[in-house]
Design a protein around this motif. Structure first.
Motif, PDB file in Angstrom:
ATOM      1  N   LYS A  78       0.863  -1.196   0.000  1.00 23.72           N
ATOM      2  CA  LYS A  78       0.000   0.000   0.000  1.00 23.72           C
ATOM      3  C   LYS A  78       0.885   1.225   0.000  1.00 23.72           C
ATOM      4  O   LYS A  78       1.937   1.252   0.615  1.00 23.72           O
ATOM      5  N   PRO A 135      -5.209   5.679   0.865  1.00 25.18           N
ATOM      6  CA  PRO A 135      -4.237   4.608   0.615  1.00 25.18           C
ATOM      7  C   PRO A 135      -4.610   3.888  -0.686  1.00 25.18           C
ATOM      8  O   PRO A 135      -5.787   3.681  -0.983  1.00 25.18           O
ATOM      9  N   SER A 137      -3.809   0.344  -2.834  1.00 26.09           N
ATOM     10  CA  SER A 137      -3.156  -0.950  -2.918  1.00 26.09           C
ATOM     11  C   SER A 137      -2.532  -1.060  -4.299  1.00 26.09           C
ATOM     12  O   SER A 137      -3.184  -0.795  -5.315  1.00 26.09           O
TER      13      SER A 137
END
Length: 142
Positions: A78, A135, A137
């Protein structure tokens, strides 16, 4: 006579202010162009066009080219980013809070700059600048 004249002027002034209509049109400028609002404090939050966060993550995954070093590591990664959603919906002040590698950080910034304009935040009927943190991924291509 002066009292009558003064009464007439005062009455007409008060009456004219009472007749002004407030429009529901959203203005695109605010009184303070440099103020950046926090995401949690704005009345209307900025939003990626389409289905909001779901569309934003789809756009990111579709356009992100995963650096080879991350593909080889085979672990979910992440990257944490902040940026400002401007009053016109563009993104500025893109910063990596917690990155993975110089290549992944550069690619993240590239994808964010390629995003379509967002729906801007609103405060008191004005479009305002808003700080947004998210965030991502990193997609690991097989």
């Amino acid at each position: 006579m002066k009292n009558l004249y003064l009464f007439f002027v005062l009455f007409s002034t008060i009456f004219s202010f009472g007749q002004t209509k407030k429009t529901a049109v959203k203005l695109s400028v605010s009184k303070n162009d440099t103020l950046i609002y926090n995401y949690n404090t704005v009345q209307v939050k900025p939003e990626f066009p389409g289905a909001g966060n779901e569309s934003m993550y789809f756009f990111f995954k579709k356009n992100f080219v995963t650096p080879q070093e991350l593909i080889e590591s085979k672990t979910t990664k992440k990257i944490f980013v902040t940026f400002v959603v401007e009053k016109d919906g563009s993104l500025s002040n893109i910063k990596i809070l917690r990155g993975l590698s110089p290549d992944a950080d550069k690619e993240t910034i590239r994808v964010l700059k390629a995003m379509p304009k967002w729906l801007p935040a609103e405060q008191d009927g004005y479009h305002v600048r808003c700080l947004y943190a998210v965030p991502f991924s990193i997609p690991l291509d097989d």
